[in-house]
Write a protein that holds these residues in place. Structure first.
Motif, PDB file in Angstrom:
ATOM      1  N   UNK A 262       0.844  -1.178   0.000  1.00 53.10           N
ATOM      2  CA  UNK A 262       0.000   0.000   0.000  1.00 53.10           C
ATOM      3  C   UNK A 262       0.881   1.229   0.000  1.00 53.10           C
ATOM      4  N   UNK A 263       0.498   2.210  -0.810  1.00 50.54           N
ATOM      5  CA  UNK A 263       1.203   3.487  -0.834  1.00 50.54           C
ATOM      6  C   UNK A 263       0.198   4.593  -1.118  1.00 50.54           C
TER       7      UNK A 263
ATOM      8  N   UNK B 107      -4.216  12.798  -4.477  1.00 52.89           N
ATOM      9  CA  UNK B 107      -3.397  11.774  -3.840  1.00 52.89           C
ATOM     10  C   UNK B 107      -4.069  10.447  -4.131  1.00 52.89           C
ATOM     11  N   UNK B 108      -3.272   9.451  -4.467  1.00 48.14           N
ATOM     12  CA  UNK B 108      -3.785   8.120  -4.791  1.00 48.14           C
ATOM     13  C   UNK B 108      -3.485   7.136  -3.674  1.00 48.14           C
ATOM     14  N   UNK B 109      -4.394   6.203  -3.487  1.00 48.82           N
ATOM     15  CA  UNK B 109      -4.138   5.038  -2.643  1.00 48.82           C
ATOM     16  C   UNK B 109      -3.958   3.888  -3.619  1.00 48.82           C
ATOM     17  N   UNK B 110      -2.743   3.340  -3.650  1.00 46.94           N
ATOM     18  CA  UNK B 110      -2.443   2.279  -4.608  1.00 46.94           C
ATOM     19  C   UNK B 110      -1.874   1.050  -3.903  1.00 46.94           C
ATOM     20  N   UNK B 111      -2.179  -0.096  -4.466  1.00 49.83           N
ATOM     21  CA  UNK B 111      -1.533  -1.346  -4.072  1.00 49.83           C
ATOM     22  C   UNK B 111      -0.976  -1.924  -5.358  1.00 49.83           C
ATOM     23  N   UNK B 112       0.331  -1.950  -5.457  1.00 53.62           N
ATOM     24  CA  UNK B 112       0.966  -2.339  -6.708  1.00 53.62           C
ATOM     25  C   UNK B 112       0.564  -1.333  -7.772  1.00 53.62           C
ATOM     26  N   UNK B 113       0.134  -1.809  -8.929  1.00 59.06           N
ATOM     27  CA  UNK B 113      -0.265  -0.885  -9.994  1.00 59.06           C
ATOM     28  C   UNK B 113      -1.742  -0.466  -9.925  1.00 59.06           C
TER      29      UNK B 113
ATOM     30  N   UNK C 112     -14.360  32.460   3.356  1.00 58.73           N
ATOM     31  CA  UNK C 112     -14.959  33.766   3.096  1.00 58.73           C
ATOM     32  C   UNK C 112     -15.297  34.505   4.395  1.00 58.73           C
ATOM     33  N   UNK C 113     -15.775  33.794   5.384  1.00 59.78           N
ATOM     34  CA  UNK C 113     -16.274  34.432   6.599  1.00 59.78           C
ATOM     35  C   UNK C 113     -15.173  34.988   7.488  1.00 59.78           C
ATOM     36  N   UNK C 114     -14.038  34.321   7.543  1.00 54.89           N
ATOM     37  CA  UNK C 114     -12.957  34.801   8.411  1.00 54.89           C
ATOM     38  C   UNK C 114     -11.732  35.241   7.618  1.00 54.89           C
ATOM     39  N   UNK C 115     -11.843  35.231   6.294  1.00 53.41           N
ATOM     40  CA  UNK C 115     -10.771  35.662   5.398  1.00 53.41           C
ATOM     41  C   UNK C 115      -9.438  34.998   5.750  1.00 53.41           C
ATOM     42  N   UNK C 116      -9.477  33.679   5.773  1.00 53.29           N
ATOM     43  CA  UNK C 116      -8.285  32.892   6.087  1.00 53.29           C
ATOM     44  C   UNK C 116      -8.181  31.724   5.111  1.00 53.29           C
ATOM     45  N   UNK C 117      -6.959  31.427   4.692  1.00 58.33           N
ATOM     46  CA  UNK C 117      -6.738  30.269   3.822  1.00 58.33           C
ATOM     47  C   UNK C 117      -6.921  28.990   4.628  1.00 58.33           C
ATOM     48  N   UNK C 118      -7.513  28.004   3.999  1.00 57.60           N
ATOM     49  CA  UNK C 118      -7.718  26.707   4.642  1.00 57.60           C
ATOM     50  C   UNK C 118      -7.416  25.618   3.632  1.00 57.60           C
ATOM     51  N   UNK C 119      -6.977  24.467   4.116  1.00 59.49           N
ATOM     52  CA  UNK C 119      -6.866  23.311   3.257  1.00 59.49           C
ATOM     53  C   UNK C 119      -8.274  22.899   2.846  1.00 59.49           C
ATOM     54  N   UNK C 120      -8.389  22.280   1.698  1.00 60.32           N
ATOM     55  CA  UNK C 120      -9.718  21.924   1.207  1.00 60.32           C
ATOM     56  C   UNK C 120      -9.688  20.546   0.556  1.00 60.32           C
ATOM     57  N   UNK C 121     -10.682  19.744   0.878  1.00 60.75           N
ATOM     58  CA  UNK C 121     -10.870  18.454   0.225  1.00 60.75           C
ATOM     59  C   UNK C 121     -11.961  18.639  -0.820  1.00 60.75           C
ATOM     60  N   UNK C 122     -11.564  18.556  -2.070  1.00 57.51           N
ATOM     61  CA  UNK C 122     -12.493  18.732  -3.181  1.00 57.51           C
ATOM     62  C   UNK C 122     -13.273  17.454  -3.462  1.00 57.51           C
ATOM     63  N   UNK C 123     -12.603  16.323  -3.280  1.00 57.07           N
ATOM     64  CA  UNK C 123     -13.212  15.047  -3.662  1.00 57.07           C
ATOM     65  C   UNK C 123     -12.519  13.922  -2.907  1.00 57.07           C
ATOM     66  N   UNK C 124     -13.296  12.947  -2.508  1.00 56.70           N
ATOM     67  CA  UNK C 124     -12.780  11.716  -1.913  1.00 56.70           C
ATOM     68  C   UNK C 124     -13.566  10.587  -2.556  1.00 56.70           C
ATOM     69  N   UNK C 125     -12.852   9.617  -3.118  1.00 61.38           N
ATOM     70  CA  UNK C 125     -13.547   8.519  -3.778  1.00 61.38           C
ATOM     71  C   UNK C 125     -12.741   7.239  -3.651  1.00 61.38           C
ATOM     72  N   UNK C 126     -13.445   6.179  -3.299  1.00 62.68           N
ATOM     73  CA  UNK C 126     -12.859   4.839  -3.263  1.00 62.68           C
ATOM     74  C   UNK C 126     -13.661   3.996  -4.237  1.00 62.68           C
ATOM     75  N   UNK C 127     -12.966   3.328  -5.135  1.00 56.73           N
ATOM     76  CA  UNK C 127     -13.641   2.472  -6.103  1.00 56.73           C
ATOM     77  C   UNK C 127     -14.396   1.367  -5.366  1.00 56.73           C
ATOM     78  N   UNK C 128     -15.609   1.026  -5.819  1.00 52.37           N
ATOM     79  CA  UNK C 128     -16.470   0.088  -5.088  1.00 52.37           C
ATOM     80  C   UNK C 128     -15.822  -1.209  -4.598  1.00 52.37           C
ATOM     81  N   UNK C 129     -14.959  -1.891  -5.370  1.00 54.69           N
ATOM     82  CA  UNK C 129     -14.409  -3.149  -4.851  1.00 54.69           C
ATOM     83  C   UNK C 129     -13.491  -2.973  -3.623  1.00 54.69           C
TER      84      UNK C 129
END
Length: 150
Positions: free
Chosen positions: A1-2, A52-58, A72-89
């Motif tokens: 896993x990497x 970022x990828x979660x991979x096992x082998x290829x 917007x409300x506190x005028x501060x930069x924040x990290x943001x998660x745009x998308x999280x997806x795990x393939x069904x299997x």
């Protein structure tokens, strides 16, 4: 896993899933189009976001898209998660949690004090986000006027 940053070619492969990912994430609230899905992804990537990828082998089992947003409300930069997806299997194996924790580590190392995301009501990922310490800050509410009598 990497867990590692996606290459350009891998990012292109991920983008091929955009319509399905958006459809699943919006749990029926949105009828996504491929054009709109690509517009969202392009805007995010042009703004410095990446996958970022979660991979096992290829085999890519899942990914998380991270970047920056301005609270917007506190005028501060924040990290943001745009998308999280795990393939069904590969679901229910802790992949999403591992991706999130690696995203937190990387965002904190860049100096962000917090990370934000948007999630649709009814999306089962909301339970994971709460488990990982996310809490609601703002709620968008809606009322349908289509069948409203004058």
């Amino acid at each position: 896993m990497a867990i590692r940053k996606a290459t350009f070619a891998e990012t292109q492969r991920i983008l091929q899933h955009s319509l399905h990912v958006w459809k699943e994430a919006s749990v029926g609230y949105v009828q996504p189009s491929l054009e709109k899905a690509f517009q969202l992804a392009a805007s995010f990537l042009q703004g410095g976001g990446y996958y970022l990828l979660y991979v096992e082998g290829p085999v890519i089992q899942g990914w998380i898209a991270i970047g920056e947003m301005r609270d917007f409300y506190i005028d501060e930069a924040a990290g943001f998660i745009q998308e999280l997806y795990v393939l069904p299997p590969y679901r229910s194996r802790g992949v999403a949690e591992k991706l999130c924790k690696e995203a937190f580590r990387r965002l904190k190392a860049k100096g962000y004090r917090k990370v934000q995301l948007n999630v649709f009501a009814g999306n089962r990922a909301k339970q994971l986000y709460k488990k990982l310490g996310f809490y609601e800050v703002c709620t968008t509410m809606e009322r349908n006027l289509e069948n409203e009598k004058d």
